[in-house]
Design a protein around this motif. Structure first.
Motif, PDB file in Angstrom:
ATOM      1  N   ASN A  22       0.805  -1.224   0.000  1.00  0.00           N
ATOM      2  CA  ASN A  22       0.000   0.000   0.000  1.00  0.00           C
ATOM      3  C   ASN A  22       0.843   1.281   0.000  1.00  0.00           C
ATOM      4  N   ILE A  23       1.839   1.314  -0.857  1.00  0.00           N
ATOM      5  CA  ILE A  23       2.667   2.504  -0.997  1.00  0.00           C
ATOM      6  C   ILE A  23       2.073   3.389  -2.092  1.00  0.00           C
ATOM      7  N   LYS A  24       1.854   4.645  -1.791  1.00  0.00           N
ATOM      8  CA  LYS A  24       1.274   5.569  -2.767  1.00  0.00           C
ATOM      9  C   LYS A  24       2.325   5.946  -3.806  1.00  0.00           C
ATOM     10  N   ILE A  25       1.942   5.890  -5.064  1.00  0.00           N
ATOM     11  CA  ILE A  25       2.827   6.261  -6.171  1.00  0.00           C
ATOM     12  C   ILE A  25       2.372   7.614  -6.717  1.00  0.00           C
ATOM     13  N   SER A  26       3.262   8.609  -6.662  1.00  0.00           N
ATOM     14  CA  SER A  26       2.853   9.940  -7.108  1.00  0.00           C
ATOM     15  C   SER A  26       3.308  10.254  -8.521  1.00  0.00           C
ATOM     16  N   ALA A  27       4.341   9.549  -9.024  1.00  0.00           N
ATOM     17  CA  ALA A  27       4.843   9.862 -10.366  1.00  0.00           C
ATOM     18  C   ALA A  27       5.468   8.631 -10.999  1.00  0.00           C
ATOM     19  N   LEU A  28       5.238   8.496 -12.303  1.00  0.00           N
ATOM     20  CA  LEU A  28       5.797   7.400 -13.091  1.00  0.00           C
ATOM     21  C   LEU A  28       6.417   7.964 -14.357  1.00  0.00           C
ATOM     22  N   SER A  29       7.446   7.283 -14.850  1.00  0.00           N
ATOM     23  CA  SER A  29       8.008   7.693 -16.145  1.00  0.00           C
ATOM     24  C   SER A  29       8.439   6.471 -16.936  1.00  0.00           C
ATOM     25  N   CYS A  30       8.455   6.627 -18.255  1.00  0.00           N
ATOM     26  CA  CYS A  30       8.982   5.582 -19.130  1.00  0.00           C
ATOM     27  C   CYS A  30       9.526   6.236 -20.392  1.00  0.00           C
ATOM     28  N   ALA A  31      10.180   5.440 -21.215  1.00  0.00           N
ATOM     29  CA  ALA A  31      10.743   5.962 -22.463  1.00  0.00           C
ATOM     30  C   ALA A  31       9.694   5.969 -23.575  1.00  0.00           C
ATOM     31  N   LYS A  32       9.150   4.788 -23.872  1.00  0.00           N
ATOM     32  CA  LYS A  32       8.216   4.691 -25.005  1.00  0.00           C
ATOM     33  C   LYS A  32       7.012   3.789 -24.756  1.00  0.00           C
ATOM     34  N   ASN A  33       7.067   2.925 -23.777  1.00  0.00           N
ATOM     35  CA  ASN A  33       6.052   1.886 -23.624  1.00  0.00           C
ATOM     36  C   ASN A  33       4.781   2.433 -22.977  1.00  0.00           C
ATOM     37  N   TYR A  34       4.029   3.205 -23.764  1.00  0.00           N
ATOM     38  CA  TYR A  34       2.838   3.876 -23.226  1.00  0.00           C
ATOM     39  C   TYR A  34       1.717   2.892 -22.885  1.00  0.00           C
ATOM     40  N   LYS A  35       1.710   1.710 -23.523  1.00  0.00           N
ATOM     41  CA  LYS A  35       0.645   0.742 -23.241  1.00  0.00           C
ATOM     42  C   LYS A  35       0.757   0.221 -21.808  1.00  0.00           C
ATOM     43  N   ILE A  36       1.960  -0.164 -21.401  1.00  0.00           N
ATOM     44  CA  ILE A  36       2.154  -0.604 -20.013  1.00  0.00           C
ATOM     45  C   ILE A  36       1.985   0.575 -19.066  1.00  0.00           C
ATOM     46  N   LEU A  37       2.488   1.747 -19.460  1.00  0.00           N
ATOM     47  CA  LEU A  37       2.351   2.941 -18.627  1.00  0.00           C
ATOM     48  C   LEU A  37       0.879   3.239 -18.356  1.00  0.00           C
ATOM     49  N   ASN A  38       0.040   3.123 -19.370  1.00  0.00           N
ATOM     50  CA  ASN A  38      -1.393   3.396 -19.185  1.00  0.00           C
ATOM     51  C   ASN A  38      -2.030   2.424 -18.187  1.00  0.00           C
ATOM     52  N   LYS A  39      -1.606   1.174 -18.220  1.00  0.00           N
ATOM     53  CA  LYS A  39      -2.122   0.196 -17.248  1.00  0.00           C
ATOM     54  C   LYS A  39      -1.694   0.577 -15.835  1.00  0.00           C
ATOM     55  N   GLN A  40      -0.454   1.045 -15.710  1.00  0.00           N
ATOM     56  CA  GLN A  40       0.053   1.471 -14.401  1.00  0.00           C
ATOM     57  C   GLN A  40      -0.682   2.719 -13.916  1.00  0.00           C
ATOM     58  N   ILE A  41      -0.961   3.628 -14.831  1.00  0.00           N
ATOM     59  CA  ILE A  41      -1.718   4.842 -14.482  1.00  0.00           C
ATOM     60  C   ILE A  41      -3.107   4.477 -13.974  1.00  0.00           C
ATOM     61  N   ASP A  42      -3.738   3.546 -14.665  1.00  0.00           N
ATOM     62  CA  ASP A  42      -5.097   3.135 -14.306  1.00  0.00           C
ATOM     63  C   ASP A  42      -5.137   2.518 -12.909  1.00  0.00           C
ATOM     64  N   GLU A  43      -4.106   1.762 -12.559  1.00  0.00           N
ATOM     65  CA  GLU A  43      -4.095   1.097 -11.250  1.00  0.00           C
ATOM     66  C   GLU A  43      -3.616   2.005 -10.123  1.00  0.00           C
ATOM     67  N   PHE A  44      -2.503   2.719 -10.342  1.00  0.00           N
ATOM     68  CA  PHE A  44      -1.862   3.446  -9.242  1.00  0.00           C
ATOM     69  C   PHE A  44      -2.245   4.930  -9.172  1.00  0.00           C
ATOM     70  N   LYS A  45      -2.841   5.427 -10.242  1.00  0.00           N
ATOM     71  CA  LYS A  45      -3.352   6.803 -10.273  1.00  0.00           C
ATOM     72  C   LYS A  45      -2.331   7.844  -9.782  1.00  0.00           C
ATOM     73  N   PRO A  46      -1.188   7.910 -10.441  1.00  0.00           N
ATOM     74  CA  PRO A  46      -0.163   8.886 -10.043  1.00  0.00           C
ATOM     75  C   PRO A  46      -0.607  10.305 -10.358  1.00  0.00           C
ATOM     76  N   LYS A  47      -0.050  11.258  -9.635  1.00  0.00           N
ATOM     77  CA  LYS A  47      -0.361  12.665  -9.865  1.00  0.00           C
ATOM     78  C   LYS A  47       0.272  13.160 -11.158  1.00  0.00           C
ATOM     79  N   PHE A  48       1.492  12.656 -11.453  1.00  0.00           N
ATOM     80  CA  PHE A  48       2.223  13.067 -12.655  1.00  0.00           C
ATOM     81  C   PHE A  48       2.755  11.846 -13.391  1.00  0.00           C
ATOM     82  N   VAL A  49       2.907  11.996 -14.708  1.00  0.00           N
ATOM     83  CA  VAL A  49       3.598  10.975 -15.505  1.00  0.00           C
ATOM     84  C   VAL A  49       4.488  11.678 -16.528  1.00  0.00           C
ATOM     85  N   CYS A  50       5.490  10.943 -16.990  1.00  0.00           N
ATOM     86  CA  CYS A  50       6.380  11.497 -18.013  1.00  0.00           C
ATOM     87  C   CYS A  50       6.722  10.407 -19.016  1.00  0.00           C
ATOM     88  N   ILE A  51       6.706  10.780 -20.295  1.00  0.00           N
ATOM     89  CA  ILE A  51       7.148   9.871 -21.343  1.00  0.00           C
ATOM     90  C   ILE A  51       8.243  10.574 -22.141  1.00  0.00           C
TER      91      ILE A  51
END
Length: 361
Positions: A22-51
């Protein structure tokens, strides 16, 4: 917690821990893999993301998307988290590491190039290393006895059993078949050339402030690190080949839950140690030289990245990777970096030379 490089193996393992504890994730980043990133966004609901790839911004399902190298640094400065994992691949991870520390965040580091190229400008003693070898050394160094030598182990990579004469004809697919670890392409090639072990020696120097560091081959990857003490005793760190343990220690520090089963000592394979053969792994022969002059790290790292990706693209041979590193060292002599800007500039110059050098082959 911030996770840079969230779609890679370290990032996904870190998110597995976050999910479980139950650790809150506030930000995620990746290089190009937006499909996996979108799944992570949907689950962890970070405040910010970067690609990194600006052309993919419209494919990211988030209303606050940063893009590119500068965007990543802006995102880091926007976050007020206490800890961040940097698992970006290659030299691209240096400035995020530098920025994370400058912004007062605890850096859990899986990007070895940050220390290889820019260790002089990072607070290495404040870093939680995410590497089985350095986690093992940190664990062992809690012993109060005086230290004689640090020793890390290498599997020998994909070509440990391959005759030296056969290496000139190996392919990228051959090199990517690591016998023990499931890693990304770049680090798997680095394992096959032993550049990875040279980088880990440099990391250990910055992390622990000790120059008496060596590496030996332990093909099973069960023993990750050893410490020789001046009283004649030696300690070894043993665990299963799973990076989740090092990640958990970097995140939880002194309150680590059990994340792996202990090694069943009765089922251990025969453990043997072998010396690293410089003829087969010439890059590792640079160990003593780079420990005397750590500024060489940025040259070795930049040339290595160019060589590795050229090999993966089938634009050079496997043996050309080490050749371009040695040629780059011959070209850039008597260098000294005085600030982080010097590191970035020198890296750019080395890459230009390495590309030209490979094109002449």
């Amino acid at each position: 917690m911030i996770i840079l490089g969230s779609t890679g193996s370290i990032g996904t393992n870190a998110l597995n821990l976050a999910r479980k504890h139950n650790i809150k994730i506030s930000a995620l980043s990746c290089a190009k893999n937006y499909k996996i990133l979108n799944k992570q966004i949907d689950e962890f609901k970070p405040k910010f993301v970067c690609i990194e790839d600006k052309n993919l911004k419209s494919f990211v399902n988030h209303d606050k998307v940063f893009c590119g190298k500068d965007g990543l640094l802006d995102m880091i400065n926007e976050c007020d988290d206490d800890i961040a994992i940097n698992s970006i691949v290659g030299f691209a991870g240096l400035m995020p590491s530098y920025t994370l520390q400058k912004s007062g965040k605890k850096l859990a580091l899986a990007n070895k190039e940050s220390l290889v190229a820019g260790g002089k400008f990072l607070d290495a003693l404040a870093i939680n290393p995410i590497d089985s070898e350095h986690f093992g050394l940190k664990f062992l160094l809690s012993c109060p006895h005086k230290i004689k030598e640090l020793v890390i182990t290498a599997s020998g990579g994909a070509f440990y059993k391959t005759p030296l004469k056969a290496l000139k004809n190996v392919t990228p697919s051959d090199a990517l078949k690591h016998p023990n670890w499931d890693m990304g392409a770049k680090i798997t090639i680095d394992s096959a050339t032993m550049a990875n072990k040279l980088f880990e020696v440099m990391e250990a120097f910055w992390l622990f402030g000790i120059k008496n560091i060596n590496a030996i081959i332990e093909p099973n990857s069960i023993i990750h690190a050893l410490v020789n003490f001046k009283d004649g005793s030696t300690t070894a760190h043993i665990s299963k080949t799973d990076m989740i343990l090092a990640i958990a220690h970097a995140i939880f520090e002194d309150k680590v839950p059990q994340v792996l089963e202990n090694v069943d000592l009765l089922k251990l394979k025969s453990i043997k140690f072998k010396k690293i053969n410089f003829k087969k792994y010439p890059i590792f022969s640079l160990k003593d030289e780079v420990l005397k002059n750590p500024d060489l790290g940025v040259i070795i790292n930049g040339a290595n990245e160019i060589g590795v990706y050229a090999f993966l693209d089938k634009k050079c041979s496997f043996l050309d990777i080490s050749k371009v590193i040695f040629n780059s060292l011959d070209k850039f002599t008597n260098i000294k970096t005085n600030n982080i800007e010097d590191v970035v500039f020198l890296d750019s110059e080395v890459r230009k030379f390495a590309k030209e050098n490979l094109q002449k082959r």
